[in-house]
Structures are given as structure tokens and as C-alpha cells.
Design a protein around this motif. Structure first.
Motif, PDB file in Angstrom:
ATOM      1  N   MET A  77      24.211 -12.951 -33.667  1.00 54.52           N
ATOM      2  CA  MET A  77      23.017 -13.018 -33.859  1.00 54.52           C
ATOM      3  C   MET A  77      22.429 -14.335 -34.249  1.00 54.52           C
ATOM      4  N   GLY A  78      21.323 -14.588 -34.296  1.00 54.95           N
ATOM      5  CA  GLY A  78      20.107 -16.189 -33.971  1.00 54.95           C
ATOM      6  C   GLY A  78      19.289 -16.227 -35.049  1.00 54.95           C
ATOM      7  N   LEU A  79      18.988 -18.021 -35.447  1.00 57.46           N
ATOM      8  CA  LEU A  79      17.773 -18.050 -36.234  1.00 57.46           C
ATOM      9  C   LEU A  79      17.527 -19.129 -35.754  1.00 57.46           C
ATOM     10  N   LYS A 130      14.997 -13.795 -37.186  1.00 60.50           N
ATOM     11  CA  LYS A 130      16.398 -13.155 -36.587  1.00 60.50           C
ATOM     12  C   LYS A 130      16.284 -13.024 -35.098  1.00 60.50           C
ATOM     13  N   ALA A 131      17.617 -13.007 -34.996  1.00 63.82           N
ATOM     14  CA  ALA A 131      17.513 -12.599 -32.729  1.00 63.82           C
ATOM     15  C   ALA A 131      18.595 -12.912 -32.754  1.00 63.82           C
ATOM     16  N   ASP A 132      19.166 -12.069 -31.552  1.00 62.22           N
ATOM     17  CA  ASP A 132      20.242 -12.489 -30.136  1.00 62.22           C
ATOM     18  C   ASP A 132      19.465 -13.406 -29.911  1.00 62.22           C
ATOM     19  N   THR A 189      22.015 -14.693 -27.977  1.00 57.97           N
ATOM     20  CA  THR A 189      23.510 -15.475 -26.927  1.00 57.97           C
ATOM     21  C   THR A 189      22.359 -15.840 -25.834  1.00 57.97           C
ATOM     22  N   THR A 238      14.687 -16.466 -24.899  1.00 59.83           N
ATOM     23  CA  THR A 238      14.911 -16.459 -26.500  1.00 59.83           C
ATOM     24  C   THR A 238      14.022 -15.941 -27.173  1.00 59.83           C
ATOM     25  N   LEU A 261      13.398  -9.117 -29.152  1.00 68.01           N
ATOM     26  CA  LEU A 261      14.958 -10.352 -29.379  1.00 68.01           C
ATOM     27  C   LEU A 261      14.278  -9.938 -31.348  1.00 68.01           C
ATOM     28  N   LYS A 300      14.767  -9.530 -35.180  1.00 65.26           N
ATOM     29  CA  LYS A 300      15.370  -7.987 -35.439  1.00 65.26           C
ATOM     30  C   LYS A 300      14.633  -8.007 -37.150  1.00 65.26           C
ATOM     31  N   LYS A 301      14.802  -9.651 -37.281  1.00 63.92           N
ATOM     32  CA  LYS A 301      14.226  -9.395 -38.875  1.00 63.92           C
ATOM     33  C   LYS A 301      13.329 -10.631 -38.957  1.00 63.92           C
ATOM     34  N   SER A 351      11.774  -5.479 -41.098  1.00 63.35           N
ATOM     35  CA  SER A 351      13.453  -5.455 -40.332  1.00 63.35           C
ATOM     36  C   SER A 351      12.403  -4.370 -39.450  1.00 63.35           C
TER      37      SER A 351
END
Length: 118
Positions: free
Chosen positions: A1-3, A35-37, A39, A50, A88, A90-91, A115
Motif C-alpha cells: 500500500m502506498g500514500l 491510499k492505493a496499491d 506496487t 499509478t 487504485l 482504496k481510501k 474507504s
């Protein structure tokens, strides 16, 4: 998870319940965190993989241009669009501040967090 965070987006808009706010408007500050994946994009180096912060900024500016009586209403519209348009994400957390409202002082901020229900 990334920000991904966008801070201090400055916008002039006409939100508020008072007649003066509708006529003269005010400066606003928007801070956004999603917040999203991330990766795949970290490996591929492709914008398509992205969450495009230009798209996020565009949504904020479009929705802030639509008058609302309450900052909560404008913030909710922004979050709904982000969660609907950017698969992508999520929150998301948004903070909206009104700078120099006609009543004096600053509205420190209205914060809403949403979310996806998946």
C-alpha cells in the motif's frame, strides 16, 4: 500500500450559508491524502499504473467550483469522485479549510475520510 498526498491546494470559491459568502467568496485550502496499491507503478515507472495526482487536483478544483452551503458537502463530492474514478484508490482523506471567512478568523478544517466498500 502506498500514500499520495496533495497539500495546500489553493482555490477561490463561493461556499457558505451566508449571503455575503455567495457574493464575495473566499480563499480555501484543500489537503488530500489517498491510499492505493502503488506496487505496480513502482516497478513499471508508468503513469497508467499509478494514481495521477494531476487527476486528483483536477477533481478537487472542479468540485470546489460547485457552490455548497457546507464544506462537508463539497468534501464529500470530491471523495465520491475520487473513489469512483480512480480504481487504485482504496481510501481517501480530505481536509478543507476556509481562509478569512466573513465571520472572521479561519475555519481550521473540515476532515472527512472514506474507504471503498470492497
Amino acid at each position: 500500500m502506498g500514500l499520495i498526498e496533495l497539500k495546500n491546494i489553493k482555490i477561490y470559491a463561493y461556499h457558505g450559508c451566508l449571503v455575503e459568502e455567495k457574493k464575495i467568496g473566499s480563499d480555501y485550502r484543500v489537503d488530500l491524502k489517498v491510499k492505493a496499491d502503488l506496487t505496480k507503478s513502482a516497478i513499471s515507472d508508468r503513469l497508467a499504473d499509478t494514481v495521477d495526482y494531476v487527476h486528483l487536483n483536477h477533481i478537487v478544483k472542479e468540485e470546489m467550483a460547485i457552490r455548497s452551503k457546507l464544506l462537508e458537502h463539497a468534501a464529500e463530492r470530491i471523495l465520491i469522485r475520487i473513489l469512483d474514478e480512480l480504481h487504485l484508490v482504496k481510501k481517501a482523506t480530505i481536509k478543507v479549510s476556509k481562509i478569512n471567512p466573513p465571520i472572521g478568523g479561519n475555519v481550521e478544517k473540515v476532515t472527512i475520510i472514506r474507504s471503498k466498500n470492497r
